[in-house]
Motif scaffolding. Structure first.
Motif, PDB file in Angstrom:
ATOM      1  N   PHE A 182       1.158  -0.918  -0.240  1.00 17.66           N
ATOM      2  CA  PHE A 182       0.022   0.025   0.187  1.00 17.66           C
ATOM      3  C   PHE A 182       0.842   1.476  -0.305  1.00 17.66           C
ATOM      4  O   PHE A 182       1.946   1.467   0.548  1.00 17.66           O
ATOM      5  CB  PHE A 182      -1.034   0.280   1.420  1.00 17.66           C
ATOM      6  N   GLY A 183       0.546   2.387  -0.534  1.00 20.63           N
ATOM      7  CA  GLY A 183       1.371   3.667  -0.244  1.00 20.63           C
ATOM      8  C   GLY A 183       0.813   4.593   1.143  1.00 20.63           C
ATOM      9  O   GLY A 183      -0.680   4.452   1.407  1.00 20.63           O
ATOM     10  N   GLY A 184       1.055   4.317   1.939  1.00 26.22           N
ATOM     11  CA  GLY A 184       1.109   5.615   2.970  1.00 26.22           C
ATOM     12  C   GLY A 184       0.451   6.485   2.591  1.00 26.22           C
ATOM     13  O   GLY A 184      -0.322   7.754   3.635  1.00 26.22           O
ATOM     14  N   ALA A 185       0.655   7.288   0.958  1.00 25.67           N
ATOM     15  CA  ALA A 185      -0.651   9.018   0.908  1.00 25.67           C
ATOM     16  C   ALA A 185      -1.888   8.178   0.242  1.00 25.67           C
ATOM     17  O   ALA A 185      -1.709   9.269  -0.974  1.00 25.67           O
ATOM     18  CB  ALA A 185       0.834   9.585   0.448  1.00 25.67           C
ATOM     19  N   ASP A 186      -1.437   7.207  -0.159  1.00 27.84           N
ATOM     20  CA  ASP A 186      -3.093   6.703  -0.905  1.00 27.84           C
ATOM     21  C   ASP A 186      -4.008   8.110  -0.934  1.00 27.84           C
ATOM     22  O   ASP A 186      -5.003   7.122   0.136  1.00 27.84           O
ATOM     23  CB  ASP A 186      -2.766   5.135  -0.651  1.00 27.84           C
ATOM     24  N   ALA A 187      -4.496   8.203  -1.467  1.00 24.05           N
ATOM     25  CA  ALA A 187      -6.138   9.215  -1.396  1.00 24.05           C
ATOM     26  C   ALA A 187      -7.231   8.671  -1.688  1.00 24.05           C
ATOM     27  O   ALA A 187      -8.369   8.740  -1.075  1.00 24.05           O
ATOM     28  CB  ALA A 187      -5.778  10.281  -2.422  1.00 24.05           C
ATOM     29  N   VAL A 188      -7.164   7.086  -1.884  1.00 26.79           N
ATOM     30  CA  VAL A 188      -8.597   6.223  -2.329  1.00 26.79           C
ATOM     31  C   VAL A 188      -8.541   5.826  -0.977  1.00 26.79           C
ATOM     32  O   VAL A 188      -9.315   5.128  -0.714  1.00 26.79           O
ATOM     33  CB  VAL A 188      -8.026   5.234  -3.897  1.00 26.79           C
ATOM     34  N   HIS A 211       3.095  -4.254   3.500  1.00 30.26           N
ATOM     35  CA  HIS A 211       4.546  -2.956   3.641  1.00 30.26           C
ATOM     36  C   HIS A 211       3.299  -1.435   2.649  1.00 30.26           C
ATOM     37  O   HIS A 211       2.723  -1.688   2.647  1.00 30.26           O
ATOM     38  CB  HIS A 211       5.261  -3.365   2.006  1.00 30.26           C
ATOM     39  N   VAL A 212       3.613  -0.709   4.016  1.00 29.74           N
ATOM     40  CA  VAL A 212       3.102   0.335   3.698  1.00 29.74           C
ATOM     41  C   VAL A 212       4.203   1.283   3.306  1.00 29.74           C
ATOM     42  O   VAL A 212       5.547   1.485   3.740  1.00 29.74           O
ATOM     43  CB  VAL A 212       2.589   1.383   4.302  1.00 29.74           C
ATOM     44  N   TYR A 213       4.282   2.157   1.829  1.00 29.91           N
ATOM     45  CA  TYR A 213       5.243   2.329   1.226  1.00 29.91           C
ATOM     46  C   TYR A 213       5.473   4.333   1.444  1.00 29.91           C
ATOM     47  O   TYR A 213       4.178   4.930   1.563  1.00 29.91           O
ATOM     48  CB  TYR A 213       5.400   2.514  -0.054  1.00 29.91           C
ATOM     49  N   GLU A 214       5.848   5.265   2.179  1.00 27.79           N
ATOM     50  CA  GLU A 214       5.852   6.217   2.791  1.00 27.79           C
ATOM     51  C   GLU A 214       5.722   7.331   1.794  1.00 27.79           C
ATOM     52  O   GLU A 214       6.584   7.453   0.711  1.00 27.79           O
ATOM     53  CB  GLU A 214       6.795   6.875   4.070  1.00 27.79           C
ATOM     54  N   GLY A 215       4.553   8.299   1.771  1.00 26.96           N
ATOM     55  CA  GLY A 215       4.925   9.340   0.747  1.00 26.96           C
ATOM     56  C   GLY A 215       4.482   8.661  -0.780  1.00 26.96           C
ATOM     57  O   GLY A 215       3.591   9.704  -1.629  1.00 26.96           O
ATOM     58  N   ALA A 216       3.277   7.935  -1.046  1.00 30.12           N
ATOM     59  CA  ALA A 216       3.419   7.063  -2.407  1.00 30.12           C
ATOM     60  C   ALA A 216       1.697   7.143  -2.392  1.00 30.12           C
ATOM     61  O   ALA A 216       1.296   6.472  -0.868  1.00 30.12           O
ATOM     62  CB  ALA A 216       4.274   5.445  -2.734  1.00 30.12           C
ATOM     63  N   GLY A 217       1.215   7.262  -3.362  1.00 32.52           N
ATOM     64  CA  GLY A 217       0.268   7.243  -3.437  1.00 32.52           C
ATOM     65  C   GLY A 217      -0.330   6.134  -3.984  1.00 32.52           C
ATOM     66  O   GLY A 217       0.827   5.256  -4.747  1.00 32.52           O
ATOM     67  N   HIS A 218      -1.631   6.371  -4.578  1.00 26.91           N
ATOM     68  CA  HIS A 218      -2.101   4.999  -5.359  1.00 26.91           C
ATOM     69  C   HIS A 218      -1.881   5.218  -6.981  1.00 26.91           C
ATOM     70  O   HIS A 218      -1.201   5.673  -7.170  1.00 26.91           O
ATOM     71  CB  HIS A 218      -3.990   5.232  -5.383  1.00 26.91           C
ATOM     72  N   ARG A 229       6.641   6.223  -7.848  1.00 26.29           N
ATOM     73  CA  ARG A 229       7.125   6.761  -7.284  1.00 26.29           C
ATOM     74  C   ARG A 229       7.906   5.663  -7.405  1.00 26.29           C
ATOM     75  O   ARG A 229       7.977   4.380  -7.139  1.00 26.29           O
ATOM     76  CB  ARG A 229       6.726   6.080  -5.592  1.00 26.29           C
ATOM     77  N   PRO A 230       9.041   5.230  -7.725  1.00 27.69           N
ATOM     78  CA  PRO A 230       9.781   4.896  -7.983  1.00 27.69           C
ATOM     79  C   PRO A 230      10.621   3.666  -7.816  1.00 27.69           C
ATOM     80  O   PRO A 230      10.898   2.720  -7.733  1.00 27.69           O
ATOM     81  CB  PRO A 230      12.001   5.514  -8.961  1.00 27.69           C
ATOM     82  N   GLU A 231      11.230   4.164  -6.316  1.00 20.10           N
ATOM     83  CA  GLU A 231      11.632   3.704  -5.662  1.00 20.10           C
ATOM     84  C   GLU A 231      10.888   2.587  -4.896  1.00 20.10           C
ATOM     85  O   GLU A 231      10.743   1.957  -4.410  1.00 20.10           O
ATOM     86  CB  GLU A 231      12.440   4.084  -4.346  1.00 20.10           C
ATOM     87  N   ALA A 232       9.582   3.466  -4.616  1.00 14.76           N
ATOM     88  CA  ALA A 232       8.680   2.451  -3.335  1.00 14.76           C
ATOM     89  C   ALA A 232       8.099   1.254  -4.794  1.00 14.76           C
ATOM     90  O   ALA A 232       7.658   0.061  -4.339  1.00 14.76           O
ATOM     91  CB  ALA A 232       7.256   3.429  -3.592  1.00 14.76           C
ATOM     92  N   ALA A 233       8.377   1.275  -6.062  1.00 18.61           N
ATOM     93  CA  ALA A 233       7.638   0.466  -6.814  1.00 18.61           C
ATOM     94  C   ALA A 233       8.996  -0.730  -7.233  1.00 18.61           C
ATOM     95  O   ALA A 233       8.700  -1.676  -7.335  1.00 18.61           O
ATOM     96  CB  ALA A 233       7.527   1.043  -8.569  1.00 18.61           C
ATOM     97  N   ARG A 234      10.070  -0.080  -7.133  1.00 20.62           N
ATOM     98  CA  ARG A 234      11.098  -0.947  -7.226  1.00 20.62           C
ATOM     99  C   ARG A 234      11.578  -2.349  -5.647  1.00 20.62           C
ATOM    100  O   ARG A 234      11.546  -3.314  -6.055  1.00 20.62           O
ATOM    101  CB  ARG A 234      12.713   0.388  -6.946  1.00 20.62           C
ATOM    102  N   LEU A 235      11.034  -1.685  -4.634  1.00 20.77           N
ATOM    103  CA  LEU A 235      11.291  -2.691  -3.268  1.00 20.77           C
ATOM    104  C   LEU A 235      10.302  -3.408  -3.552  1.00 20.77           C
ATOM    105  O   LEU A 235       9.896  -4.267  -3.219  1.00 20.77           O
ATOM    106  CB  LEU A 235      10.121  -1.378  -2.158  1.00 20.77           C
ATOM    107  N   THR A 236       8.292  -2.767  -4.058  1.00 20.25           N
ATOM    108  CA  THR A 236       7.798  -3.671  -4.430  1.00 20.25           C
ATOM    109  C   THR A 236       8.118  -4.783  -5.176  1.00 20.25           C
ATOM    110  O   THR A 236       7.408  -5.761  -4.980  1.00 20.25           O
ATOM    111  CB  THR A 236       5.950  -2.755  -5.316  1.00 20.25           C
ATOM    112  N   TRP A 237       8.567  -4.997  -5.831  1.00 26.65           N
ATOM    113  CA  TRP A 237       8.870  -5.407  -7.111  1.00 26.65           C
ATOM    114  C   TRP A 237       9.861  -6.852  -6.666  1.00 26.65           C
ATOM    115  O   TRP A 237       9.398  -7.605  -6.900  1.00 26.65           O
ATOM    116  CB  TRP A 237       9.259  -4.744  -8.657  1.00 26.65           C
ATOM    117  N   GLU A 238      10.914  -6.600  -6.018  1.00 26.83           N
ATOM    118  CA  GLU A 238      11.891  -7.312  -5.037  1.00 26.83           C
ATOM    119  C   GLU A 238      10.964  -7.917  -3.796  1.00 26.83           C
ATOM    120  O   GLU A 238      11.074  -9.011  -4.219  1.00 26.83           O
ATOM    121  CB  GLU A 238      12.583  -6.022  -4.900  1.00 26.83           C
ATOM    122  N   ARG A 239       9.832  -7.742  -3.424  1.00 30.13           N
ATOM    123  CA  ARG A 239       9.593  -8.380  -2.271  1.00 30.13           C
ATOM    124  C   ARG A 239       8.834  -9.135  -3.036  1.00 30.13           C
ATOM    125  O   ARG A 239       8.281 -10.088  -2.944  1.00 30.13           O
ATOM    126  CB  ARG A 239       8.929  -7.270  -1.050  1.00 30.13           C
TER     127      ARG A 239
END
Length: 248
Positions: A182-188, A211-218, A229-239
């Motif tokens: 999940f994104g930590g800044a998801d407006a949805v 996992h909740v990614y700080e600052g990431a939106g929907h 968000r490239p860094e959140a996307a990278r971590l999500t893919w690796e995990r």
């Protein structure tokens, strides 16, 4: 992508022909594990096809089911606002119709000699993330489920019953390990819903990894979306890849 072959396929779900985008690895195991990918409310857009291929390149047979097959392969187009567009897309891929379609997709892969569907996972995004949770509560065929920003509580307008449809209320019934993102800044998706879903999943008898990614939106994983968000996307893919390796 040289590491995969990809094309549209069709299969039956009840009396209806459903299509899906299938990508197979060209290297590695002769019978790779199966992954059913479940798209967001936009359908099987080019980005979703590309992610299907990217996951196949990691050694999986990946089938993204077109949940809008019955209406021409696109979500409903008769809307006047973006909220109406989203609501109609969710209604067109309601649980009662979509889950049997996902089961039928897995049946299709199981019938292929070049796929090992006894090792199967689901990966879903947004609309598909919620469906991944629901399917995991209903099926014993899944080795694991990975929802990305699946909405824990569908608003009443998104639900065929006209009432809020909660994935939280059923989450403790999941029948396989779950890794959720999940994104930590998801407006949805409010963070309190994420917290309650995490608690409910924790009451199941299966491992849960949220996992909740700080600052990431929907839709932060989508590199064609303004919220990417490239860094959140990278971590999500690796995990995601690590979780699939562990359970398939």
């Amino acid at each position: 992508m040289d590491a995969v072959t990809a094309d549209w396929v069709t299969f039956r779900s009840g009396d209806t022909e459903i299509r899906g985008y299938l990508a197979l690895p060209t290297l590695g195991a002769e019978r790779p594990p199966a992954v059913i990918m479940v798209h967001e409310n936009l359908g099987v857009i080019p980005h979703r096809q590309r992610v299907t291929e990217q996951l196949a390149a990691e050694g999986y047979a990946v089938l993204t089911v077109d949940l809008f097959s019955r209406i021409g392969g696109r979500p409903p187009q008769d809307y006047t606002t973006q909220e109406e567009r989203r609501a109609k897309a969710f209604l067109a891929a309601r649980d009662e119709q979509a889950i049997p379609d996902l089961d039928a997709a897995l049946d299709y892969l199981a019938a292929r000699a070049d796929v090992d569907a006894d090792r199967a996972a689901v990966v879903g995004f947004c609309l598909g993330g919620g469906l991944a949770i629901v399917w995991a509560t209903q099926s014993d065929r899944l080795s694991c489920a990975i929802p990305l920003y699946g909405i824990p509580e569908l608003p009443a307008a998104y639900s065929p019953t006209g009432a809020v449809r909660s994935r939280i209320d059923i989450a403790d019934r999941v029948r396989c390990p779950i890794q959720a993102h999940f994104g930590g800044a998801d407006a949805v998706i409010p963070l309190d819903q994420v917290a309650r879903l995490t608690e409910a999943l924790g009451r199941s008898s299966h491992p849960t990894d949220v996992h909740v990614y700080e600052g990431a939106g929907h839709a932060y994983h989508d590199d064609t979306h303004p919220n990417h968000r490239p860094e959140a996307a990278r971590l999500t893919w690796e995990r995601t890849l690590g979780f699939l390796r562990d359970h398939l």
